[in-house]
Design a protein around this motif. Structure first.
Motif, PDB file in Angstrom:
ATOM      1  N   GLU A  79       0.864  -1.171   0.000  1.00 12.56           N
ATOM      2  CA  GLU A  79       0.000   0.000   0.000  1.00 12.56           C
ATOM      3  C   GLU A  79       0.904   1.226   0.000  1.00 12.56           C
ATOM      4  OE1 GLU A  79      -2.276   0.289   3.606  1.00 12.56           O
ATOM      5  OE2 GLU A  79      -0.577  -0.244   4.830  1.00 12.56           O
ATOM      6  N   THR A  80       0.301   2.387  -0.049  1.00  8.78           N
ATOM      7  CA  THR A  80       1.054   3.625   0.065  1.00  8.78           C
ATOM      8  C   THR A  80       0.224   4.591   0.900  1.00  8.78           C
ATOM      9  OG1 THR A  80       2.409   5.199  -1.175  1.00  8.78           O
ATOM     10  CG2 THR A  80       0.189   4.786  -2.021  1.00  8.78           C
ATOM     11  N   GLY A  81       0.878   5.570   1.496  1.00  9.47           N
ATOM     12  CA  GLY A  81       0.147   6.543   2.297  1.00  9.47           C
ATOM     13  C   GLY A  81       1.049   7.281   3.258  1.00  9.47           C
ATOM     14  N   ASP A  82       0.481   8.317   3.863  1.00  7.39           N
ATOM     15  CA  ASP A  82       1.228   9.163   4.798  1.00  7.39           C
ATOM     16  C   ASP A  82       1.820   8.379   5.965  1.00  7.39           C
ATOM     17  OD1 ASP A  82       0.750  11.528   3.377  1.00  7.39           O
ATOM     18  OD2 ASP A  82      -1.117  11.935   4.461  1.00  7.39           O
ATOM     19  N   HIS A  83       1.184   7.295   6.359  1.00  2.00           N
ATOM     20  CA  HIS A  83       1.667   6.525   7.511  1.00  2.00           C
ATOM     21  C   HIS A  83       3.024   5.872   7.249  1.00  2.00           C
ATOM     22  CE1 HIS A  83      -0.346   3.641   4.943  1.00  2.00           C
ATOM     23  NE2 HIS A  83       0.253   2.658   5.598  1.00  2.00           N
ATOM     24  N   LEU A  84       3.494   5.872   6.011  1.00  2.00           N
ATOM     25  CA  LEU A  84       4.790   5.277   5.677  1.00  2.00           C
ATOM     26  C   LEU A  84       5.922   6.306   5.621  1.00  2.00           C
ATOM     27  CD1 LEU A  84       3.494   2.891   2.887  1.00  2.00           C
ATOM     28  CD2 LEU A  84       4.163   2.271   5.227  1.00  2.00           C
ATOM     29  N   ILE A  85       5.595   7.585   5.728  1.00  2.00           N
ATOM     30  CA  ILE A  85       6.573   8.662   5.555  1.00  2.00           C
ATOM     31  C   ILE A  85       7.742   8.543   6.524  1.00  2.00           C
ATOM     32  CG2 ILE A  85       6.921  11.172   5.727  1.00  2.00           C
ATOM     33  CD1 ILE A  85       5.435  10.168   3.179  1.00  2.00           C
ATOM     34  N   ASP A  86       7.495   8.346   7.799  1.00  2.00           N
ATOM     35  CA  ASP A  86       8.593   8.275   8.776  1.00  2.00           C
ATOM     36  C   ASP A  86       9.510   7.095   8.483  1.00  2.00           C
ATOM     37  OD1 ASP A  86       7.737  10.561  10.103  1.00  2.00           O
ATOM     38  OD2 ASP A  86       6.597   9.441  11.605  1.00  2.00           O
ATOM     39  N   ASP A 112       1.363  -2.013  -8.878  1.00  2.00           N
ATOM     40  CA  ASP A 112       0.994  -1.229 -10.043  1.00  2.00           C
ATOM     41  C   ASP A 112      -0.263  -0.406  -9.747  1.00  2.00           C
ATOM     42  OD1 ASP A 112       1.207  -0.464 -12.801  1.00  2.00           O
ATOM     43  OD2 ASP A 112      -0.478  -1.799 -13.212  1.00  2.00           O
ATOM     44  N   GLY A 113      -0.205   0.873 -10.072  1.00  2.00           N
ATOM     45  CA  GLY A 113      -1.318   1.782  -9.820  1.00  2.00           C
ATOM     46  C   GLY A 113      -1.084   2.698  -8.627  1.00  2.00           C
ATOM     47  N   MET A 114      -0.097   2.372  -7.788  1.00  2.00           N
ATOM     48  CA  MET A 114       0.196   3.189  -6.606  1.00  2.00           C
ATOM     49  C   MET A 114       1.478   4.016  -6.755  1.00  2.00           C
ATOM     50  SD  MET A 114      -0.743   0.656  -3.480  1.00  2.00           S
ATOM     51  CE  MET A 114      -2.302  -0.187  -3.421  1.00  2.00           C
ATOM     52  N   LYS A 117       1.156   8.137  -6.642  1.00  2.00           N
ATOM     53  CA  LYS A 117       0.919   8.642  -5.285  1.00  2.00           C
ATOM     54  C   LYS A 117       2.167   8.473  -4.417  1.00  2.00           C
ATOM     55  CE  LYS A 117      -2.043   8.602  -1.285  1.00  2.00           C
ATOM     56  NZ  LYS A 117      -3.219   8.093  -0.614  1.00  2.00           N
ATOM     57  N   THR A 118       2.859   7.361  -4.574  1.00  2.00           N
ATOM     58  CA  THR A 118       4.078   7.123  -3.798  1.00  2.00           C
ATOM     59  C   THR A 118       5.138   8.164  -4.130  1.00  2.00           C
ATOM     60  OG1 THR A 118       3.599   4.758  -3.670  1.00  2.00           O
ATOM     61  CG2 THR A 118       5.893   5.446  -3.303  1.00  2.00           C
ATOM     62  N   GLN A 119       5.358   8.400  -5.411  1.00  2.00           N
ATOM     63  CA  GLN A 119       6.349   9.385  -5.828  1.00  2.00           C
ATOM     64  C   GLN A 119       5.966  10.775  -5.328  1.00  2.00           C
ATOM     65  OE1 GLN A 119       7.005   9.554 -10.061  1.00  2.00           O
ATOM     66  NE2 GLN A 119       8.727  10.961  -9.849  1.00  2.00           N
ATOM     67  N   LEU A 120       4.705  11.122  -5.409  1.00  2.00           N
ATOM     68  CA  LEU A 120       4.238  12.419  -4.920  1.00  2.00           C
ATOM     69  C   LEU A 120       4.488  12.559  -3.423  1.00  2.00           C
ATOM     70  CD1 LEU A 120       2.777  15.079  -5.598  1.00  2.00           C
ATOM     71  CD2 LEU A 120       0.626  13.894  -5.095  1.00  2.00           C
ATOM     72  N   LEU A 121       4.199  11.519  -2.646  1.00  2.00           N
ATOM     73  CA  LEU A 121       4.436  11.559  -1.198  1.00  2.00           C
ATOM     74  C   LEU A 121       5.920  11.754  -0.887  1.00  2.00           C
ATOM     75  CD1 LEU A 121       2.059   8.718   0.018  1.00  2.00           C
ATOM     76  CD2 LEU A 121       1.905  11.140   0.646  1.00  2.00           C
ATOM     77  N   LEU A 122       6.770  11.009  -1.571  1.00  2.00           N
ATOM     78  CA  LEU A 122       8.210  11.150  -1.348  1.00  2.00           C
ATOM     79  C   LEU A 122       8.666  12.578  -1.636  1.00  2.00           C
ATOM     80  CD1 LEU A 122       9.293   7.779  -2.986  1.00  2.00           C
ATOM     81  CD2 LEU A 122       9.662   8.383  -0.579  1.00  2.00           C
ATOM     82  N   GLU A 123       8.185  13.130  -2.727  1.00  2.00           N
ATOM     83  CA  GLU A 123       8.604  14.483  -3.113  1.00  2.00           C
ATOM     84  C   GLU A 123       7.997  15.554  -2.210  1.00  2.00           C
ATOM     85  OE1 GLU A 123       7.913  14.555  -7.349  1.00  2.00           O
ATOM     86  OE2 GLU A 123       9.552  13.117  -7.678  1.00  2.00           O
ATOM     87  N   GLN A 124       6.720  15.414  -1.841  1.00  2.00           N
ATOM     88  CA  GLN A 124       6.087  16.394  -0.953  1.00  2.00           C
ATOM     89  C   GLN A 124       6.779  16.449   0.409  1.00  2.00           C
ATOM     90  OE1 GLN A 124       2.005  15.028  -0.901  1.00  2.00           O
ATOM     91  NE2 GLN A 124       1.363  16.627  -2.337  1.00  2.00           N
ATOM     92  N   HIS A 125       7.272  15.321   0.859  1.00  2.00           N
ATOM     93  CA  HIS A 125       7.912  15.243   2.175  1.00  2.00           C
ATOM     94  C   HIS A 125       9.435  15.333   2.092  1.00  2.00           C
ATOM     95  CE1 HIS A 125       4.218  14.474   4.432  1.00  2.00           C
ATOM     96  NE2 HIS A 125       3.825  13.844   3.348  1.00  2.00           N
ATOM     97  N   HIS A 126       9.935  15.685   0.915  1.00  2.00           N
ATOM     98  CA  HIS A 126      11.366  15.916   0.693  1.00  2.00           C
ATOM     99  C   HIS A 126      12.215  14.720   1.127  1.00  2.00           C
ATOM    100  CE1 HIS A 126      10.169  19.986  -0.248  1.00  2.00           C
ATOM    101  NE2 HIS A 126       9.511  20.023   0.898  1.00  2.00           N
ATOM    102  N   ILE A 127      11.773  13.539   0.761  1.00  2.00           N
ATOM    103  CA  ILE A 127      12.514  12.317   1.064  1.00  2.00           C
ATOM    104  C   ILE A 127      13.317  11.952  -0.175  1.00  2.00           C
ATOM    105  CG2 ILE A 127      12.365   9.876   1.669  1.00  2.00           C
ATOM    106  CD1 ILE A 127       9.681  10.581   3.077  1.00  2.00           C
TER     107      ILE A 127
END
Length: 158
Positions: A79-86, A112-114, A117-127
């Protein structure tokens, strides 16, 4: 948070093994250091990373045997989501930084399909990350990997 794809732990572990065997290093890769060893934590915890008093066990850990340091990390998600950021931030911080691109040798594999969103989360959180990959698993267990983004080094976009 995305809804998890219904992937059993056996299928997840199969994806981890396939990625480790075919991408760390690539089968035809000639510049992979002989001192690098690929370790998986899919069925048994073998190699962790310490951070802030906690121990994390990424799915795939590449260690430089000369220094016993972690140099690359691969994580297979269902899955992907904010809960994986840390977790992702920790894994990126413990991965080697590429000398030219400045990206980290941290690779995220998602169903496939996620991938967007995963790339966006990584970039939004500067990871800083080395790559985002999408995977599919056939009914007979064959795993296919598609590179989505590879900021670490163009030669790894395969």
């Amino acid at each position: 948070m995305s809804q998890p794809v219904h992937i059993s732990s056996d299928v997840h572990d199969n994806v981890v093994r396939c990625v480790a065997q075919n991408r760390f290093p690539f089968p035809d890769q000639t510049d992979w250091p002989a001192e690098y060893v690929t370790i998986t934590n899919e069925t048994e915890r073998q190699r962790g990373i310490e951070d802030g008093g906690s121990t994390y066990h990424p799915d795939i850990v590449i260690v430089d045997l000369r220094t016993d340091q972690v140099v690359e990390i691969g994580e297979v998600e269902v899955e992907t989501g904010d809960h994986l950021i840390d977790k992702w931030r920790t894994f990126a911080e413990h991965s080697r930084q590429h000398p030219t691109s400045g990206s980290r040798h941290f690779f995220v594999y998602v169903p496939d399909g996620m991938e967007s969103k995963t790339q966006l989360l990584l970039e939004q959180h500067h990871i800083p990350y080395g790559g985002v990959r999408a995977y599919t698993v056939s009914n007979i267990g064959d795993v296919a990997i598609v590179p989505i983004a590879t900021p670490v080094d163009p030669k790894d976009h395969r």
